[in-house]
Motif scaffolding. Structure first.
Motif, PDB file in Angstrom:
ATOM      1  N   ILE A  89      43.148  39.710  51.616  1.00  0.00           N
ATOM      2  CA  ILE A  89      42.664  40.672  50.636  1.00  0.00           C
ATOM      3  C   ILE A  89      43.544  40.656  49.386  1.00  0.00           C
ATOM      4  N   LYS A  93      42.271  40.052  45.629  1.00  0.00           N
ATOM      5  CA  LYS A  93      42.441  41.086  44.600  1.00  0.00           C
ATOM      6  C   LYS A  93      43.059  40.495  43.340  1.00  0.00           C
ATOM      7  N   ALA A 122      35.566  41.058  54.609  1.00  0.00           N
ATOM      8  CA  ALA A 122      36.409  41.991  53.864  1.00  0.00           C
ATOM      9  C   ALA A 122      36.759  41.422  52.483  1.00  0.00           C
ATOM     10  N   ALA A 125      33.898  41.766  50.298  1.00  0.00           N
ATOM     11  CA  ALA A 125      33.737  43.180  49.949  1.00  0.00           C
ATOM     12  C   ALA A 125      34.632  43.532  48.765  1.00  0.00           C
ATOM     13  N   VAL A 126      35.837  42.946  48.741  1.00  0.00           N
ATOM     14  CA  VAL A 126      36.741  43.213  47.625  1.00  0.00           C
ATOM     15  C   VAL A 126      36.140  42.674  46.329  1.00  0.00           C
ATOM     16  N   GLU A 129      33.536  45.024  45.274  1.00  0.00           N
ATOM     17  CA  GLU A 129      34.100  46.284  44.796  1.00  0.00           C
ATOM     18  C   GLU A 129      34.652  46.146  43.380  1.00  0.00           C
ATOM     19  N   GLN A 130      35.248  44.983  43.106  1.00  0.00           N
ATOM     20  CA  GLN A 130      35.860  44.775  41.809  1.00  0.00           C
ATOM     21  C   GLN A 130      34.844  44.261  40.784  1.00  0.00           C
TER      22      GLN A 130
END
Lengths: 614, 834
Positions: A89, A93, A122, A125-126, A129-130
């Motif tokens: 993650i 990011k 996951a 998903a990041v 989300e971003q």
């Protein structure tokens, strides 16, 4: 190898195929992003990548510049950025930050993330989300297995241990299953699969599922049997100091991805040197599995042989000399270079390890393993902390003490911990919490606490569940039961007999004859009995989760392949264990292939459990 | 049998035959008159729209769908707008092009699938004519509008409308036009009066077919071959021009002596055709015009429809269906009257053999003399493939098998595969199935597609039989058929959920490759949630169940199935879904019952949402973890006050967790921090973040002995450690006097050997020697050795009468220490005696 091996030892399968497959897939993936591109590589993927595809191959496929992922803003001027990363993650990011920074200044680039060995939801998903999910293409490079040597394959996933055993995060289990599946489809079918441990069982099931989903082809098996073992089945072995050459080199210089960097003190020049350590290195190949006390003798013998080979040229005529120079000299020179390196390394090891401190340390370890003079060992430990010898070593000894003794007495537990915290910082409170959770450093249960809890709960539920619960409680307490196991499996040879380390009797030689590694002993016993029958007591002490399954491809039990055994360590294995298995193989006419999530040793194991912000 | 050539007609050097495929099972009252008819190639279905143009609202036209053999599949009144054209897609879906430009798509069973429009402008201008065509890109539609514009859609599954450029001088529709596929481009060839144009994306070009003089007249009908390679043009003077479709060449020009344009005109050729031809149909005449200028004429009584195939033309009338094709060369060789081809001789030989006549041997001998037996067998096998009549197939195959007996190294594969394929073909040609495929078409279509087509027509048992018979791996064969069957089964509205679930389970069992979740998804699509859940229970792989369960809003069940599957990605998918779906409290409660999901979510929170982590622990009253959380958080704080307050929270939580040890340790940490801060402020010592030990070390190094002493007392540091610390520190700073004073302050808890060793480490032998005498007797030898005082060591060792110590000393002696060695050796026996 110094020991003569049995003549009927089967041939090992060729694992370079794994590298070729990985390389071809990587090239394919790079070509999916045509045109010049800059490649960002996760730091811990650099060395494994180097084994698969060197820089020139990458350049051939239009990789312009190579960068290491450093979590800093990028300086690249390329319009295409490709990221080769582990599915973490944190890294994803960072990539989001890079993309968003570009967006902010109105810069348009193409981004491609290649996750290896697989992507996780996951991570995606990041991205989502971003808000850059649509702008990034993702791919998977199914680079599961890196052959480190002809009989050692690594998944190069050191975080497997912490994620799986400490955090209870099972995301890597499927990866292990896929790795097994890959081996099965290339070198199977396996005739028998044994295993012990929760994670092993899950990895086995994941693999079975993948086998059932895919198509099955009948082929000649190259690997007969498989043994899966969880690292938490045996914590004692990786916590011991290694005294076999390869293990020692790892403990002191840290072997990374089959490669070690020898500093100036070894090379006796002002430069450091990176050396590949594998069976290609003839000198190393002969000493890697030797107890360190034999290594010098061996090296000096080797030096003499070399000298006499050089001396041959005296009294040669021109013609002989010519053939000597063209044929032998290069080999001799090479051997010469390697020999001097290993002599240098051995000297450096000697300096560090033959000091009295080290001898006493070993003595303490041995008495812990044997269960003698425990109070003396505790005082030694106290002094160890008082003298501030080493943060890691003290912790390692603490853990070893706790496991072998089934936990520390409450008084010792508190005082040693307090000492440690005062010495190395209160933030190690978290380290202790981690160690406790894994059962590596615990307080001996006072007996009452558990029974009180049990009876309390027992009143609430019926008998049957209460039985289950008390099982659960006993596994909660994570007893290591080392002493009982040691007796059952005869792990500690009688100390009154002299142990000749030059002619090893059993696998205990890797610990100077003081201890047979539990993990390897289990492998030996299960292979001997073709299953767990007769080991019921042992598996009970190990908290169960054992299995033995007959596979589909048990065609010819006499064939050579049935003596090729793949041992997979989930959570890492040490070089000492590999040496022990090699020894066992020579004795019994097996060939072992070790597959591990990563090569580990005591410091790596402990480091992965540190909770402080070092 | 002997009349096999009865229906052969010579055309140039080749023969054409017209053989009956079916007597149509349909019963059409008015024949095919006034019908819009479309039949799909490869023996596809036939669509029929009666009287499409009658527009009285009271009587709606009937749309009927039949199999190629005339078995009715569907029939329903057409309720939508007037239809201009019917056509079939490559997937056997029916396209109905309406006047207003909308195209309606129906499946084989007449159920509406979807529709699309050919553009807004068409609504006004109307479609005058439309054509459905096939290309490597799929099925396309071309129309010409009332405003004389052409609009194309090359692939109806990926709809992109293309409006072709205007054709100069065109009013209304052109006299005739076709769609061409050339160089991966779709073009339109059209004729308007005397001119011939090619329309592509950007331009409209006038073309002239080579060799077609102006006296031939203007083109009134045109046709392009099945492969788009050849073109046939019919002029108003009755001339038929043929040539390749790129119009660079001419093959032939034939005067048909007909002045009216034909109703239909279709190419009739086959791969490796010797004598391609064009079939033209007028009211009562069917004319086959060979490129060789030869013609065959057949009278026809009834209204017919021509269907161009890969290797021939099907002629469908209201009563029967025939296949017109060029007789394949190998069949000609065998059956031509008085043929001496090896295959013909072999067939004859076998015939005689059956009659037990010795002539069989003569024939065989003749073939063998030319060493043509292999060729003969091959011919028979090939010819059998091309024959439609089963008796002829049998006699050819028997002859081949007979001939094979006399060959030693003849590969049986072609024989075996032809046998199998013929059985399959005969089965699908059955009138009830109605797929009149020739062997050549079958090869082109491939077995996979044939099975698909059977499945699509819901001939499941036949498809399964076929898969088993041809030994197709289950994945591509039986399982696939079962999957389709089950998906169809769940749509049966008249059966109860229970009955369907049972039926599916019995049939599908655990065939590999059939996914119950797939079937369940289908059931859910049809609104049968309960059935879907029942079916999901049969799914062995729990991972497969999850997406559908989520879709059906059974999220709890989905979570436990995901956990069961061991696939963390799946667990995570469900967790994310739940997080958005539920309120926080419920969400946490759900997680609490699923430790795997919980730890996964925790991992995620640790990196992404640390605040959530706190809430999670709070919810669970997990004080221990909560305390650890505060400790971790405190490291991230830069300001001391905040850090202390976080640590205070940690202390509170540790206390709640009854973890006195950690609470105390944390309190001490706070105390230490305050102390460090104070000293940093006062002396600028830079102590913050150091451990207690490191703090004391730093203080000693700075000479702040009093403060170090204070810490030592306040924190109850064990004497031993403090002594070691101070000893090392003083030696490092070489404050020997201070050290000596310290050594005398009280009895050393770490003994005096440590002093000796530490001094020696600083290379101060002089100081070291001071402490040797204070060392306990047990360690004295060691102490002497440490300062390299051999003599002292010898004395001590002899005094202690300790064998191993003497040995240790001895090993340190060099040859020059003769005297000492002697003394030791002398002393040794004395100890040994004891």
């Amino acid at each position: 190898m110094a020991h003569s091996s049995r003549r009927d030892c089967p041939e090992l399968p060729d694992f370079s195929l794994l590298k070729r497959l990985a390389r071809d897939q990587l090239i394919y993936l790079l070509e999916q992003l045509p045109g010049k591109k800059d490649l960002f590589i996760e730091a811990d993927l650099m060395s494994p990548l180097d084994r698969i595809a060197n820089v020139s191959i990458l350049k051939q496929h239009e990789v312009d510049k190579l960068y290491k992922v450093e979590y800093k803003p990028v300086v690249s001027t390329s319009d295409q950025l490709c990221f080769l990363i582990r599915p973490r993650i944190q890294t994803v990011k960072w990539i989001c930050d890079v993309a968003n920074a570009d967006k902010a200044v109105g810069r348009f680039r193409r981004y491609k993330i290649i996750f290896t060995p697989q992507k996780f939801f996951a991570c995606e998903a990041v991205l989502e989300e971003q808000g850059i999910f649509g702008e990034v293409t993702t791919d998977e490079w199914s680079f599961y297995l890196l052959p480190l040597d002809e009989d050692v394959i690594s998944l190069e996933l050191p975080e497997f241990f912490r994620d799986n055993f400490l955090a209870g995060d099972q995301r890597w289990v499927r990866t292990a299953g896929s790795a097994l599946h890959l081996l099965h489809s290339l070198y199977g079918p396996f005739s028998k699969v044994y295993g012990i441990g929760r994670c092993s069982k899950m990895a086995y099931e994941s693999w079975r599922e993948q086998v059932e989903q895919g198509e099955q082809r009948a082929r000649q098996a190259e690997i007969g049997k498989v043994f899966l073992i969880d690292r938490d089945v045996d914590f004692v072995t990786p916590l011991c100091s290694q005294v076999v050459y390869e293990g020692l080199v790892d403990d002191i210089f840290r072997i990374k991805c089959g490669c070690v960097e020898f500093g100036p003190d070894v090379t006796s020049s002002d430069k450091s040197l990176k050396v590949m350590l594998n069976s290609q290195d003839k000198v190393f190949n002969e000493i890697r599995n030797e107890h360190f006390s034999n290594v010098f003798g061996f090296l000096s013998q080797k030096a003499r042989n070399l000298q006499s080979a050089y001396d041959k040229r005296r009294g040669m005529d021109i013609k002989q000399m010519k053939s000597f120079v063209s044929e032998e000299l290069k080999g001799l020179k090479q051997e010469h270079r390697l020999l001097s390196l290993h002599i240098g390394a051995s000297e450096s090891i000697m300096k560090k390890k033959t000091k009295q401190d080290f001898q006493e340390l070993l003595k303490t370890e041995h008495s812990l393993l044997e269960g003698f003079e425990i109070r003396e060992s505790i005082s030694f430990l106290e002094e160890h902390i008082s003298r501030q010898v080493s943060m890691m070593e003290s912790l390692r000894l603490l853990c070893l003490l706790s496991i072998t003794e089934n936990g520390l007495l409450p008084k010792d537990y508190r005082s040693l911990k307090a000492q440690y915290l005062q010495s190395y910082g209160a933030d190690h409170l978290l380290t202790f919490a981690n160690l406790k959770q894994l059962g590596l450093l615990v307080e001996q249960p006072t007996g009452e606490t558990l029974t009180v809890m049990e009876s309390k709960v027992g009143k609430l539920v019926n008998d049957k569940t209460a039985g289950k619960l008390s099982d659960a409680f006993s596994s909660l307490a994570k007893k290591s039961n080392f002493r009982a196991l040691s007796r059952k499996l005869n792990l500690v040879p009688k100390s009154d007999e002299e142990y000749d380390l030059r002619v090893p009797r059993d696998m205990a030689y890797i610990f100077s004859g003081a201890y047979v590694p539990l993990s390897c002993k289990l492998v030996e016993q299960v292979l001997e009995r073709d299953g767990w029958t007769g080991l019921e007591e042992v598996t009970r002490l190990l908290n169960g989760h054992e299995f033995a399954v007959t596979g589909s491809g048990g065609a010819d039990s006499k064939s050579d392949a049935q003596r090729i055994i793949l041992v997979m360590f989930l959570g890492g294995c040490t070089f000492s264990e590999i040496s022990a298995l090699r020894f066992l193989g020579r004795e019994r006419g097996y060939k072992f292939i070790v597959v591990t999530t990563a090569i580990t040793n005591s410091s790596r194991l402990i480091e992965s459990l540190l909770g402080n912000r070092a | 049998m002997s009349f096999i050539t009865a229906n052969w007609n010579p055309l140039g050097e080749a023969f054409y035959r017209k053989s009956e495929l079916y007597e149509m099972s349909w019963n059409l009252k008015d024949g095919l008159r006034d019908c819009l008819v479309s039949a799909a190639p490869y023996g596809g279905p036939i669509a029929l729209l009666r009287e499409p143009h009658r527009r009285s609202p009271s009587s709606r036209p009937q749309l009927e769908i039949y199999s190629a053999s005339g078995v009715s599949i569907a029939s329903f009144p057409w309720k939508s707008g007037p239809v201009v054209h019917l056509g079939w897609t490559v997937n056997d879906e029916l396209l109905c092009v309406q006047e207003d430009g909308s195209v309606l798509i129906y499946d084989l069973f007449g159920s509406f699938k979807r529709h699309f429009s050919m553009g807004q402008e068409v609504v006004q201008s109307q479609v005058l004519e439309a054509k459905v065509f096939h290309s490597p890109y799929g099925t396309g539609v071309a129309i010409v509008t009332g405003s004389s514009r052409f609009i194309l859609a090359t692939n109806i599954d990926d709809l992109k409308l293309r409006r072709l450029p205007e054709v100069p001088g065109l009013q209304g529709k052109p006299s005739c036009w076709v769609v061409l596929n050339q160089d991966r481009q779709t073009k339109v060839l059209l004729s308007n009066g005397p001119e011939l144009y090619i329309l592509d994306n950007t331009s409209c070009t006038v073309v002239c077919p080579p060799g077609l003089g102006p006296q031939a007249g203007s083109i009134v009908h045109m046709s392009v071959s099945f492969s788009y390679k050849y073109l046939a043009l019919f002029t108003d003077c009755g001339h038929l021009w043929t040539g390749p479709s790129h119009l660079q060449d001419k093959m032939s020009e034939v005067d048909t002596k007909k002045s009216t344009p034909p109703k239909e005109m279709v190419w009739c050729r086959r791969p490796k055709s010797q004598q391609p031809s064009v079939v033209l149909m007028w009211e009562r005449l069917l004319m086959v015009v060979g490129v060789c200028q030869d013609t065959i004429q057949f009278p026809i009584e009834d209204q017919c429809v021509l269907v161009g195939e890969l290797d021939g033309v099907r002629i469908i009338s209201s009563t029967n269906q025939e296949l017109l094709q060029e007789v394949p060369l190998v069949c000609q060789d065998i059956f031509k009257i008085a043929s001496m081809a090896p295959g013909a001789l072999l067939l004859e030989a076998h015939r005689e053999y059956e009659k037990s006549s010795q002539k069989a041997d003569e024939y065989l001998r003749e073939i063998k003399e030319q060493s043509m037996l292999g060729e003969a067998v091959r011919q028979c096998v090939d010819a059998a493939g091309h024959e439609y009549d089963t008796n002829t197939q049998k006699s050819l195959m028997r002859a081949a098998s007979f001939g094979k007996c006399f060959l030693t190294d003849f590969s049986p594969d072609p024989f075996v595969s032809t046998c199998r394929e013929l059985r399959v073909l005969n089965a699908v040609r059955e009138i009830s199935v109605g797929l009149p495929l020739t062997h050549t078409q079958f090869k082109q279509l491939t077995l996979q597609v044939l099975i698909d087509r059977l499945v699509y027509r819901q001939f499941y048992p036949l498809a399964i039989e076929m898969c088993r018979y041809l030994k197709i791996p289950d994945y591509q064969g039986v399982s696939r058929v079962l999957k389709h069957w089950a998906s169809c089964k769940v749509q049966q509205k008249d059966l109860s959920d229970e009955a369907i679930a049972r039926a599916v389970c019995v049939k599908v069992g655990d065939s590999p490759g059939v996914s119950y979740s797939h079937i369940a998804a289908k059931a859910y699509e049809c609104g049968r949630t309960e059935l879907a859940i029942k079916l999901l229970d049969f799914e062995a792989r729990s991972g497969e169940q999850v997406p559908l369960l989520l879709k059906m809003k059974r999220s709890q069940l989905a979570l436990s199935k995901a956990v069961e599957s061991g696939d963390t990605d799946l667990v995570y998918t469900v967790v994310t879904y739940l997080k958005n779906e539920m309120n926080r409290g419920d969400f946490f409660m759900t997680l609490r019952n699923q430790p795997v999901a919980l730890s996964l979510y925790r991992q995620f929170c640790k990196l992404q949402e640390t605040e959530t982590l706190k809430d999670l622990y709070n919810q669970d009253d997990d004080h221990q973890e909560l305390a650890n959380y505060y400790v971790t958080a405190s490291y991230r704080e830069k300001r001391l006050e905040n850090r202390l307050s976080l640590l205070q929270s940690a202390v509170d939580e540790y206390n709640k967790a009854k973890n006195e040890f950690s609470a105390k340790a944390t309190e001490e940490e706070m105390r230490l921090l305050r102390f460090q801060r104070k000293l940093d402020d006062e002396k600028g010592a830079g102590l913050l973040e150091l451990s207690l030990q490191a703090t004391m070390e730093a203080l000693l190094a700075l000479g702040l002995h009093k403060q170090a002493e204070q810490l030592y007392k306040d924190f109850r540091v064990p004497d031993k450690r403090y002594w070691w610390l101070k000893l090392k520190s003083l030696a490092e700073k070489e404050e020997w006097e201070e050290l000596e004073k310290f050594s005398k302050s009280k009895k050393s808890p770490i003994g005096y050997l440590a002093f000796v060793e530490v001094c020696m480490k600083s290379n101060n032998k002089y100081e070291a020697k001071k402490y040797v005498s204070k060392v306990t007797p047990e360690q004295r030898v060691k102490a002497h050795l440490a300062v390299s005082d051999l003599e002292g060591a010898v004395d001590a060792a002899i005094e202690r009468k300790n064998e191993s110590e003497m040995g240790a000393v001895l090993s340190r002696c060099s040859a020059s220490d003769r005297l000492l060695i002697d003394r030791l050796n002398r002393a040794r026996p004395s100890t040994a005696k004891k």
